[in-house]
Design a protein around this motif. Structure first.
Motif, PDB file in Angstrom:
ATOM      1  N   ARG A 131      22.842  34.102  44.558  1.00  0.00           N
ATOM      2  CA  ARG A 131      22.555  33.755  43.012  1.00  0.00           C
ATOM      3  C   ARG A 131      23.762  32.656  42.677  1.00  0.00           C
ATOM      4  N   ILE A 132      23.467  32.101  41.727  1.00  0.00           N
ATOM      5  CA  ILE A 132      24.109  31.134  40.989  1.00  0.00           C
ATOM      6  C   ILE A 132      24.707  31.669  39.719  1.00  0.00           C
ATOM      7  N   LEU A 133      26.109  31.493  39.630  1.00  0.00           N
ATOM      8  CA  LEU A 133      26.604  32.046  38.224  1.00  0.00           C
ATOM      9  C   LEU A 133      27.390  30.888  37.718  1.00  0.00           C
ATOM     10  N   ASN A 134      27.738  30.877  36.363  1.00  0.00           N
ATOM     11  CA  ASN A 134      28.505  30.226  35.741  1.00  0.00           C
ATOM     12  C   ASN A 134      29.922  31.117  35.513  1.00  0.00           C
ATOM     13  N   THR A 135      30.853  30.538  36.352  1.00  0.00           N
ATOM     14  CA  THR A 135      32.085  31.293  36.170  1.00  0.00           C
ATOM     15  C   THR A 135      33.433  30.464  35.985  1.00  0.00           C
ATOM     16  N   SER A 136      34.149  31.362  35.328  1.00  0.00           N
ATOM     17  CA  SER A 136      35.533  30.884  35.180  1.00  0.00           C
ATOM     18  C   SER A 136      36.571  31.728  35.701  1.00  0.00           C
ATOM     19  N   LYS A 181      41.704  37.256  36.794  1.00  0.00           N
ATOM     20  CA  LYS A 181      40.527  37.497  35.998  1.00  0.00           C
ATOM     21  C   LYS A 181      39.494  36.746  36.640  1.00  0.00           C
ATOM     22  N   SER A 182      38.146  36.892  36.642  1.00  0.00           N
ATOM     23  CA  SER A 182      37.109  36.078  36.805  1.00  0.00           C
ATOM     24  C   SER A 182      35.929  36.179  35.760  1.00  0.00           C
ATOM     25  N   TYR A 183      35.270  35.565  35.168  1.00  0.00           N
ATOM     26  CA  TYR A 183      34.280  35.907  34.210  1.00  0.00           C
ATOM     27  C   TYR A 183      33.218  35.141  34.358  1.00  0.00           C
ATOM     28  N   CYS A 236      35.627  39.790  30.051  1.00  0.00           N
ATOM     29  CA  CYS A 236      36.784  39.536  30.489  1.00  0.00           C
ATOM     30  C   CYS A 236      38.003  39.558  29.320  1.00  0.00           C
ATOM     31  N   ILE A 237      38.840  40.467  29.593  1.00  0.00           N
ATOM     32  CA  ILE A 237      39.993  40.577  28.535  1.00  0.00           C
ATOM     33  C   ILE A 237      41.366  40.604  29.751  1.00  0.00           C
ATOM     34  N   PHE A 238      42.542  39.944  29.114  1.00  0.00           N
ATOM     35  CA  PHE A 238      43.665  39.831  29.592  1.00  0.00           C
ATOM     36  C   PHE A 238      44.797  39.681  28.825  1.00  0.00           C
ATOM     37  N   ASP A 239      45.776  40.426  29.292  1.00  0.00           N
ATOM     38  CA  ASP A 239      47.092  40.342  28.205  1.00  0.00           C
ATOM     39  C   ASP A 239      47.982  39.345  28.666  1.00  0.00           C
ATOM     40  N   VAL A 240      48.462  38.606  27.775  1.00  0.00           N
ATOM     41  CA  VAL A 240      49.801  37.783  28.052  1.00  0.00           C
ATOM     42  C   VAL A 240      51.009  38.591  27.703  1.00  0.00           C
TER      43      VAL A 240
END
Length: 331
Positions: free
Chosen positions: A89-94, A105-107, A127-131
């Motif tokens: 598959r191809i995903l558009n990932t950050s 994290k990846s999204y 995608c949720i992350f804490d600073v």
């Protein structure tokens, strides 16, 4: 006050060769000019451009270079890239890289821009992350923001800043900016959107605060824009309402109704199934948009124009009084 400095980089994106060197050069310049920056974000598909043929595994030598760059003691979101998965598959990932250079994290984009982003599969994880000591951040990609359910999911879990890498080079950029403002107001959060240039978009990156005020908007040239956001403003507004008025998150929490539209078995979405296939429009197909077109206007035999207008103009030429907006016209 809980300030946090986020910088967007709006840069030219080449479609045919990697842009990683240019991204890292701009990052060096940014950190030299604005050393107080704490997080940096690039635009959607900035690293390798918008062609799926350049898809590659998520963990690669280029990502490692971004990880090394993040050790400037910054949080880094290097836009996104087309990821080729092991199952083809191809995903558009950050990815989200912390100041230690770790990918935390990846999204993958939940709503590929169909029917144009052909062959790209949707992601299914938020995608949720804490600073630490700052606040909670959420990541969406471009077209995701057109679907308020995605932001609802994030902000209902406490997200205060929505990070939004974008690739828009089309005529709907005005609509996206309006959606960014509406999203900030509806969900009482910052929206930090970074678009690209060239093959990466038409620019006009924007940052919107929780009152829906645009606090920065780029033009159509390269731009680096560090913005210090105040997350206490988000918390105050969520507690007291925007300008002391609407407390929308609390109102949603206390709602007396559940929405059957989200139950796919309810039949509430029957109308949506009448809209036809999700496909790219071609020449001659736009007539499909009007299922029952009105009958063509009867033509006036003498003047060759629609009958009603033809009679009015003929009467006017003959000096007949014609009522128009309550007035009388004399020929």
């Amino acid at each position: 006050m809980t300030p946090f400095a986020i910088a967007g980089v709006q840069m030219y994106v080449n479609a045919l060769q990697p842009n990683v060197d240019g991204m890292l050069q701009r990052l060096d310049v940014l950190m030299n000019v604005y050393p107080w920056t704490q997080m940096v974000m690039f635009s959607e598909l900035a690293a390798f451009g918008p062609l799926t043929k350049h898809a590659q595994p998520l963990y690669n030598e280029h990502i490692e270079r971004f990880q090394a760059a993040a050790r400037h003691h910054i949080w880094l979101i290097p836009g996104s890239m087309y990821q080729k998965t092991e199952d083809g598959r191809i995903l558009n990932t950050s990815v989200v890289i912390n100041p230690a250079g770790e990918i935390i994290k990846s999204y993958s984009k939940m709503f590929p821009f169909l029917p144009y982003e052909v062959g790209v599969s949707p992601g299914t994880e938020f995608c949720i992350f804490d600073v630490p000591d700052v606040g909670r951040f959420g990541l969406s990609i471009c077209y995701d923001v057109w679907f308020p359910e995605t932001t609802r999911q994030l902000t209902s879990q406490g997200v205060e800043v929505l990070l939004l890498p974008i690739l828009t080079g089309t005529a709907d950029r005005d609509a996206e900016i309006a959606i960014a403002r509406a999203t900030a107001a509806q969900f009482q959060c910052y929206v930090f959107g970074v678009n690209g240039l060239g093959a990466g978009g038409n620019g006009r990156s924007c940052v919107v605060d929780p009152t829906s005020t645009v606090i920065h908007q780029s033009a159509g040239q390269e731009d680096m824009f560090p913005i210090e956001v105040d997350l206490d403003q988000v918390r105050r507004q969520r507690a007291a309402g925007m300008r002391g008025l609407g407390q929308v998150l609390k109102s949603f929490r206390d709602r007396p109704v559940d929405f059957s539209i989200y139950d796919r078995a309810s039949g509430t979405d029957a109308y949506l199934h009448s809209l036809g296939a999700l496909k790219k429009q071609q020449q001659g197909t736009r007539s499909d948009l009007q299922k029952n077109p009105p009958a063509p206007a009867e033509a006036d035999e003498n003047l060759g124009i629609p009958l009603a207008r033809g009679k009015m103009e003929a009467q006017a030429l003959n000096g007949v009084h014609i009522p128009l907006s309550g007035k009388t016209i004399t020929g």
